[in-house]
Design a protein around this motif. Structure first.
Motif, PDB file in Angstrom:
ATOM      1  N   LEU A   1      12.258  27.057   2.664  1.00  0.00           N
ATOM      2  CA  LEU A   1      11.081  26.472   3.311  1.00  0.00           C
ATOM      3  C   LEU A   1      11.355  26.178   4.777  1.00  0.00           C
ATOM      4  N   LEU A   2      12.514  25.620   5.084  1.00  0.00           N
ATOM      5  CA  LEU A   2      12.865  25.329   6.476  1.00  0.00           C
ATOM      6  C   LEU A   2      13.007  26.613   7.288  1.00  0.00           C
ATOM      7  N   ALA A   3      13.520  27.667   6.640  1.00  0.00           N
ATOM      8  CA  ALA A   3      13.637  28.953   7.332  1.00  0.00           C
ATOM      9  C   ALA A   3      12.255  29.506   7.669  1.00  0.00           C
ATOM     10  N   ARG A   4      11.297  29.380   6.736  1.00  0.00           N
ATOM     11  CA  ARG A   4       9.938  29.857   6.991  1.00  0.00           C
ATOM     12  C   ARG A   4       9.244  29.021   8.063  1.00  0.00           C
ATOM     13  N   ALA A   5       9.545  27.713   8.075  1.00  0.00           N
ATOM     14  CA  ALA A   5       8.915  26.830   9.053  1.00  0.00           C
ATOM     15  C   ALA A   5       9.431  27.088  10.460  1.00  0.00           C
ATOM     16  N   ALA A   6      10.678  27.564  10.575  1.00  0.00           N
ATOM     17  CA  ALA A   6      11.273  27.921  11.879  1.00  0.00           C
ATOM     18  C   ALA A   6      11.159  26.771  12.882  1.00  0.00           C
TER      19      ALA A   6
ATOM     20  N   LEU B   1       3.386  16.840   9.509  1.00  0.00           N
ATOM     21  CA  LEU B   1       3.955  17.800   8.567  1.00  0.00           C
ATOM     22  C   LEU B   1       5.381  18.161   8.969  1.00  0.00           C
ATOM     23  N   LEU B   2       5.614  18.379  10.252  1.00  0.00           N
ATOM     24  CA  LEU B   2       6.958  18.701  10.728  1.00  0.00           C
ATOM     25  C   LEU B   2       7.921  17.533  10.493  1.00  0.00           C
ATOM     26  N   ARG B   3       7.407  16.312  10.548  1.00  0.00           N
ATOM     27  CA  ARG B   3       8.261  15.152  10.273  1.00  0.00           C
ATOM     28  C   ARG B   3       8.770  15.187   8.831  1.00  0.00           C
TER      29      ARG B   3
ATOM     30  N   ASP C   1      14.281  22.851  16.521  1.00  0.00           N
ATOM     31  CA  ASP C   1      15.376  21.925  16.801  1.00  0.00           C
ATOM     32  C   ASP C   1      16.099  21.599  15.509  1.00  0.00           C
ATOM     33  N   GLU C   2      17.154  20.804  15.623  1.00  0.00           N
ATOM     34  CA  GLU C   2      17.952  20.418  14.455  1.00  0.00           C
ATOM     35  C   GLU C   2      17.818  18.936  14.138  1.00  0.00           C
ATOM     36  N   ARG C   3      16.766  18.316  14.615  1.00  0.00           N
ATOM     37  CA  ARG C   3      16.592  16.877  14.408  1.00  0.00           C
ATOM     38  C   ARG C   3      16.294  16.552  12.948  1.00  0.00           C
ATOM     39  N   THR C   4      16.679  15.343  12.552  1.00  0.00           N
ATOM     40  CA  THR C   4      16.334  14.819  11.233  1.00  0.00           C
ATOM     41  C   THR C   4      15.730  13.422  11.414  1.00  0.00           C
ATOM     42  N   VAL C   5      15.009  12.965  10.414  1.00  0.00           N
ATOM     43  CA  VAL C   5      14.437  11.611  10.432  1.00  0.00           C
ATOM     44  C   VAL C   5      14.778  10.932   9.115  1.00  0.00           C
ATOM     45  N   GLU C   6      14.719   9.603   9.096  1.00  0.00           N
ATOM     46  CA  GLU C   6      15.125   8.848   7.920  1.00  0.00           C
ATOM     47  C   GLU C   6      14.000   8.632   6.923  1.00  0.00           C
ATOM     48  N   THR C   7      12.755   8.790   7.354  1.00  0.00           N
ATOM     49  CA  THR C   7      11.607   8.609   6.459  1.00  0.00           C
ATOM     50  C   THR C   7      10.651   9.784   6.623  1.00  0.00           C
ATOM     51  N   PRO C   8       9.942  10.171   5.557  1.00  0.00           N
ATOM     52  CA  PRO C   8       9.040  11.321   5.660  1.00  0.00           C
ATOM     53  C   PRO C   8       7.759  11.023   6.417  1.00  0.00           C
ATOM     54  N   MET C   9       7.402   9.754   6.577  1.00  0.00           N
ATOM     55  CA  MET C   9       6.189   9.385   7.323  1.00  0.00           C
ATOM     56  C   MET C   9       6.380   8.029   7.961  1.00  0.00           C
ATOM     57  N   GLU C  10       5.822   7.844   9.139  1.00  0.00           N
ATOM     58  CA  GLU C  10       5.919   6.560   9.818  1.00  0.00           C
ATOM     59  C   GLU C  10       5.141   5.492   9.051  1.00  0.00           C
ATOM     60  N   LEU C  11       5.556   4.256   9.221  1.00  0.00           N
ATOM     61  CA  LEU C  11       4.929   3.138   8.518  1.00  0.00           C
ATOM     62  C   LEU C  11       3.525   2.878   9.054  1.00  0.00           C
ATOM     63  N   ASN C  12       2.595   2.644   8.142  1.00  0.00           N
ATOM     64  CA  ASN C  12       1.215   2.256   8.475  1.00  0.00           C
ATOM     65  C   ASN C  12       0.435   3.328   9.236  1.00  0.00           C
TER      66      ASN C  12
ATOM     67  N   THR D   1      -3.525  19.321  15.437  1.00  0.00           N
ATOM     68  CA  THR D   1      -2.172  19.249  15.991  1.00  0.00           C
ATOM     69  C   THR D   1      -1.459  17.979  15.546  1.00  0.00           C
ATOM     70  N   VAL D   2      -2.204  16.894  15.369  1.00  0.00           N
ATOM     71  CA  VAL D   2      -1.600  15.636  14.918  1.00  0.00           C
ATOM     72  C   VAL D   2      -1.139  15.764  13.469  1.00  0.00           C
ATOM     73  N   HIS D   3      -1.981  16.344  12.625  1.00  0.00           N
ATOM     74  CA  HIS D   3      -1.595  16.552  11.224  1.00  0.00           C
ATOM     75  C   HIS D   3      -0.348  17.428  11.138  1.00  0.00           C
TER      76      HIS D   3
END
Length: 214
Positions: free
Chosen positions: A56-61, A131-133, A64-75, A125-127
């Motif tokens: 899936l990550l390969a298809r998304a291309a 999704l990228l997060r 960058d190589e960034r990662t985040v600790e949560t799948p969505m921001e709070l609130n 673009t916001v959605h």
């Protein structure tokens, strides 16, 4: 086809009956099935979709190589009018569809995937940025697995929760639940309620009803 149980002799007899009636190949212990990886240890079973996430990550291309600790921001409260509409929504729809299947083994993304899937008809673009997060979160947690211990009890434990008037576009609330069999998480779901509730108590009751009807 997966044949499983705690009686090895009966499993062997079932396989023999199948071989008498059909052209069948026994692939041995379960390792990989429909994108889901299964590993067995003396303590229990692990299921994951690590290879599926890699593909899936390969298809998304991602650029960058960034990662985040949560799948969505709070609130975060996304609306259909946020941002500019994507000129070609196919990519967004494809990635969200892949995440829906990935939620089979990743309960942590159930909520954001439910939110993002509401905009597949006209993503912006916001959605897409949210999704990228989720994808960056998966990159950082790609080795996460669900564990089902062999020694787990058969006691059923259920939990439900709800967010009151959480959708700013239609003022409907979200219900969510998870079900444990002993120490094993066996079911979970996030779903928008069908009616607008007048109180937080009403919302919680609807959430419990969703769980009980499941």
């Amino acid at each position: 086809m997966i044949i499983t149980g705690d009686d090895s002799e009966y499993i062997a007899s079932v396989k023999a009956r199948f071989r008498d009636q059909f052209l069948m190949t026994d692939l041995g212990p379960l390792r990989y099935f429909l994108g889901i990886e299964v590993s067995s240890t003396s303590d229990g079973f692990y299921i994951s979709q690590e290879k599926y996430i890699q593909d899936l990550l390969a298809r998304a291309a991602l650029g960058d190589e960034r990662t985040v600790e949560t799948p969505m921001e709070l609130n975060v409260k996304l609306q259909p009018t946020d941002g500019d509409h994507l000129p070609e929504p196919t990519r967004y729809c494809h990635l969200v569809g892949s995440l829906v299947y990935l939620a089979v083994t990743r309960p942590g993304i159930s909520y954001p995937v439910h939110i993002l899937s509401q905009f597949v008809s006209a993503p912006t673009t916001v959605h897409y940025s949210h999704l990228l997060r989720v994808l960056r979160y998966l990159r950082g947690t790609i080795t996460y697995r669900l564990f089902f211990p062999r020694s787990s009890s058969l006691q059923l434990q259920c939990y439900s929760d709800a967010t009151w008037v959480s959708d700013p576009s239609d003022r409907r609330s979200l219900s969510a639940y998870c079900v444990f069999l002993g120490g094993s998480l066996i079911a979970w779901k996030t779903k928008k309620q069908t009616a607008i509730s007048c109180s937080s108590v009403d919302v919680e009751l609807h959430a419990m009803a969703l769980l009980l009807l499941r």
